[in-house]
Design an enzyme around this catalytic site. Structure first.
Site, mmCIF file in Angstrom:
data_model
loop_
_atom_site.group_PDB
_atom_site.id
_atom_site.type_symbol
_atom_site.label_atom_id
_atom_site.label_comp_id
_atom_site.label_asym_id
_atom_site.label_seq_id
_atom_site.Cartn_x
_atom_site.Cartn_y
_atom_site.Cartn_z
ATOM 1 N N LYS A 184 -22.438 -5.282 4.049
ATOM 2 C CA LYS A 184 -21.529 -4.691 3.043
ATOM 3 C C LYS A 184 -21.088 -5.753 2.029
ATOM 4 C CE LYS A 184 -17.403 -2.994 4.533
ATOM 5 N NZ LYS A 184 -16.531 -1.958 5.119
ATOM 6 N N ARG B 11 -16.082 4.284 3.604
ATOM 7 C CA ARG B 11 -16.856 5.444 4.033
ATOM 8 C C ARG B 11 -15.933 6.622 4.309
ATOM 9 N NH1 ARG B 11 -19.010 5.855 9.965
ATOM 10 N NH2 ARG B 11 -16.823 6.463 10.127
ATOM 11 N N GLY B 12 -14.752 6.347 4.932
ATOM 12 C CA GLY B 12 -13.875 7.426 5.407
ATOM 13 C C GLY B 12 -14.212 7.732 6.851
ATOM 14 N N ASP B 13 -13.228 8.279 7.556
ATOM 15 C CA ASP B 13 -13.460 8.623 8.971
ATOM 16 C C ASP B 13 -14.415 9.791 9.093
ATOM 17 O OD1 ASP B 13 -12.050 6.702 10.398
ATOM 18 O OD2 ASP B 13 -10.148 7.717 9.972
ATOM 19 N N GLN C 217 5.702 5.430 16.206
ATOM 20 C CA GLN C 217 4.556 4.987 15.399
ATOM 21 C C GLN C 217 3.494 4.308 16.267
ATOM 22 O OE1 GLN C 217 6.722 2.609 12.481
ATOM 23 N NE2 GLN C 217 4.928 2.678 11.168
ATOM 24 N N HIS D 172 -14.608 -2.103 14.605
ATOM 25 C CA HIS D 172 -14.450 -0.705 14.181
ATOM 26 C C HIS D 172 -14.631 0.180 15.420
ATOM 27 C CE1 HIS D 172 -15.684 3.188 12.404
ATOM 28 N NE2 HIS D 172 -14.768 2.866 11.508
ATOM 29 N N THR E 98 -4.050 4.792 -1.294
ATOM 30 C CA THR E 98 -5.093 5.326 -0.421
ATOM 31 C C THR E 98 -5.677 6.619 -1.002
ATOM 32 O OG1 THR E 98 -3.618 6.621 0.959
ATOM 33 C CG2 THR E 98 -3.968 4.333 1.621
ATOM 34 N N ALA F 35 -7.865 12.793 2.478
ATOM 35 C CA ALA F 35 -9.050 13.300 3.179
ATOM 36 C C ALA F 35 -9.827 14.362 2.416
ATOM 37 C CB ALA F 35 -8.647 13.822 4.539
ATOM 38 N N GLU G 186 0.842 -1.207 0.000
ATOM 39 C CA GLU G 186 0.000 0.000 0.000
ATOM 40 C C GLU G 186 0.873 1.251 0.000
ATOM 41 O OE1 GLU G 186 -3.725 -0.036 2.077
ATOM 42 O OE2 GLU G 186 -3.103 1.727 3.201
HETATM 43 P P1 FAD Z 1 -18.281 1.273 6.939
HETATM 44 O O1 FAD Z 1 -18.177 -0.086 6.360
HETATM 45 O O2 FAD Z 1 -19.411 2.139 6.464
HETATM 46 O O3 FAD Z 1 -18.358 1.131 8.530
HETATM 47 C C1 FAD Z 1 -18.199 2.268 9.380
HETATM 48 C C2 FAD Z 1 -18.991 2.057 10.679
HETATM 49 O O4 FAD Z 1 -20.396 2.051 10.378
HETATM 50 C C3 FAD Z 1 -18.700 0.714 11.374
HETATM 51 O O5 FAD Z 1 -18.772 0.926 12.762
HETATM 52 C C4 FAD Z 1 -19.837 -0.177 10.896
HETATM 53 O O6 FAD Z 1 -20.125 -1.205 11.835
HETATM 54 C C5 FAD Z 1 -20.991 0.836 10.782
HETATM 55 N N1 FAD Z 1 -21.971 0.458 9.752
HETATM 56 C C6 FAD Z 1 -21.695 0.010 8.507
HETATM 57 N N2 FAD Z 1 -22.843 -0.231 7.842
HETATM 58 C C7 FAD Z 1 -23.851 0.083 8.685
HETATM 59 C C8 FAD Z 1 -25.278 0.061 8.593
HETATM 60 N N3 FAD Z 1 -25.893 -0.350 7.470
HETATM 61 N N4 FAD Z 1 -26.003 0.450 9.663
HETATM 62 C C9 FAD Z 1 -25.409 0.863 10.819
HETATM 63 N N5 FAD Z 1 -24.053 0.919 10.954
HETATM 64 C C10 FAD Z 1 -23.307 0.534 9.919
HETATM 65 N N6 FAD Z 1 -9.658 6.092 5.104
HETATM 66 C C11 FAD Z 1 -9.435 7.066 4.176
HETATM 67 O O7 FAD Z 1 -9.820 8.232 4.370
HETATM 68 N N7 FAD Z 1 -8.749 6.773 3.011
HETATM 69 C C12 FAD Z 1 -8.299 5.521 2.732
HETATM 70 O O8 FAD Z 1 -7.704 5.293 1.674
HETATM 71 C C13 FAD Z 1 -8.533 4.474 3.694
HETATM 72 N N8 FAD Z 1 -8.121 3.206 3.453
HETATM 73 C C14 FAD Z 1 -8.417 2.218 4.369
HETATM 74 C C15 FAD Z 1 -8.023 0.894 4.084
HETATM 75 C C16 FAD Z 1 -8.284 -0.127 4.995
HETATM 76 C C17 FAD Z 1 -7.880 -1.538 4.675
HETATM 77 C C18 FAD Z 1 -8.937 0.180 6.231
HETATM 78 C C19 FAD Z 1 -9.196 -0.912 7.242
HETATM 79 C C20 FAD Z 1 -9.334 1.482 6.514
HETATM 80 C C21 FAD Z 1 -9.084 2.507 5.592
HETATM 81 N N9 FAD Z 1 -9.488 3.839 5.825
HETATM 82 C C22 FAD Z 1 -9.236 4.817 4.891
HETATM 83 C C23 FAD Z 1 -10.161 4.195 7.086
HETATM 84 C C24 FAD Z 1 -11.697 4.078 6.972
HETATM 85 O O9 FAD Z 1 -12.184 5.065 6.076
HETATM 86 C C25 FAD Z 1 -12.272 4.279 8.375
HETATM 87 O O10 FAD Z 1 -11.931 3.202 9.202
HETATM 88 C C26 FAD Z 1 -13.761 4.600 8.468
HETATM 89 O O11 FAD Z 1 -14.027 5.035 9.802
HETATM 90 C C27 FAD Z 1 -14.702 3.442 8.181
HETATM 91 O O12 FAD Z 1 -14.709 3.116 6.860
HETATM 92 P P2 FAD Z 1 -15.445 1.766 6.344
HETATM 93 O O13 FAD Z 1 -15.330 1.771 4.893
HETATM 94 O O14 FAD Z 1 -14.990 0.604 7.105
HETATM 95 O O15 FAD Z 1 -16.964 2.140 6.761
#
Ligand code: FAD
Length: 293
Positions: A166, A106-108, A213, A150, A48, A51, A17
């Site tokens: 998902k 989704r993003g943080d 880190q 998460h 990646t 933001a 990555e």
């Molecule tokens: P989701 O799958 O939407 O989950 C987020 C939260 O919502 C979880 O708590 C989940 O349980 C909950 N949730 C999901 N679906 C539902 C539903 N239908 N109803 C109720 N709750 C629900 N961030 C970046 O900004 N850029 C990147 O490039 C990036 N790369 C990443 C790569 C990896 C491998 C990982 C593990 C994380 C990465 N992240 C990145 C961070 C990520 O964006 C964050 O962890 C973010 O907070 C959650 O994203 P997600 O896609 O997992 O969200």
């Protein structure tokens, strides 16, 4: 090539990555880093998604530079603070650049969000919404998952239920958040099987090569840090070269244990440091070769 086809054709895959720069001046140097990583023959390299703002286009540029070397690229994409128009624009750009793999995220949740702000103007509130769109557009789609849960989730059970939703939306493979204790992954994989989640899962390995880190990684991921890794950081925090060597050895050890226990995908968070990727590969290349025979 679609990553799902690569994963189905190999007993164990290895991927890296990289992350895009914040400033345009650094774009060429990050592209060079990505190209250098392709010389290690990974199965794919992920890029990646930043933001916000103009740097978001760099993901597709770097992914294209990787594909130009004959290596498959995986472009990350987030939906937080994006309008439908912005998402459609990025998707068209990825298609123009022949990128066929996207990690849908989704993003943080933004820390600087003020009350009343709609942080999901596209109406895409969960990564699963983006998965549905990207599948319709014909991409091979990955999703993120969290062996230790998460940070926002109220329980691991709910997190897995949401993950199932998902995956059912069309995720082809999952990549895990970093973890430092392999038992966390093994118990997670067991829970995925019980929940009926059967897509390939790539284990995310973060080599800790600088003691500072660790606290950042814990903040970011909530990951449990085993006593052995804490001792390494404590002992070598003031000896950068020793810390790097010990961190590479720790990551190597994790990878060998994962492969020995049948894990089929290793994704290394190489953090734009080809020398670290090279050192790990030289420690495990025979192991990966033998596993893929
Ligand atoms: P989701 O799958 O939407 O989950 C987020 C939260 O919502 C979880 O708590 C989940 O349980 C909950 N949730 C999901 N679906 C539902 C539903 N239908 N109803 C109720 N709750 C629900 N961030 C970046 O900004 N850029 C990147 O490039 C990036 N790369 C990443 C790569 C990896 C491998 C990982 C593990 C994380 C990465 N992240 C990145 C961070 C990520 O964006 C964050 O962890 C973010 O907070 C959650 O994203 P997600 O896609 O997992 O969200």
């Amino acid at each position: 090539m679609k990553i799902v086809d690569i994963l189905n054709s190999k007993k164990v895959s290895l991927s890296f990555e990289v992350f895009p720069p914040k400033k345009q001046e650094a774009l060429e140097s990050i592209k060079k880093t990505a190209v250098e990583l392709t010389s290690l023959n990974p199965d794919f390299i992920s890029v990646t998604f930043g933001a916000g703002g103009s740097t978001q286009g760099y993901t597709a540029d770097i992914a294209q530079a990787i594909e130009n070397q004959g290596t498959t690229a995986l472009a990350h994409l987030t939906c937080v603070r994006s309008t439908s128009e912005a998402l459609n624009h990025i998707i068209s750009n990825l298609k123009e650049k022949n990128i066929s793999n996207v990690l849908a995220l989704r993003g943080d949740f933004p820390k600087d969000s003020v009350e009343g702000e709609n942080v999901f103007p596209s109406g895409f509130v969960h990564a699963s919404d983006l998965v549905t769109l990207l599948k319709k557009e014909g991409f091979c789609v990955g999703g993120a998952c969290y062996p230790e849960g998460h940070p926002e989730s109220t329980s691991r059970e709910t997190d897995i239920e949401n993950l199932k939703h998902k995956v059912d939306a069309g995720v082809d493979f999952l990549t895990t958040q970093m973890f430092f204790d392999n038992d966390m992954l093994y118990s997670f994989l067991y829970r995925l099987q019980s929940a009926g989640i059967h897509v390939p899962v790539l284990a995310g390995i973060m080599p800790i090569t600088n003691a500072n880190q660790v606290s950042r990684m814990v903040d970011l991921s909530n990951a449990y840090i085993p006593r052995k890794l804490l001792a390494i950081c404590d002992r070598f925090k003031n000896s950068p070269e020793a810390m790097k060597q010990a961190g590479i050895a720790y990551a190597t050890d994790q990878i060998i244990d994962l492969i020995s226990n049948g894990v089929r995908g290793i994704h290394i968070y190489t953090m734009n440091k080809p020398e670290i990727a090279k050192a790990i590969i030289s420690n495990v290349n025979e192991i990966i070769k033998a596993t893929n025979l």
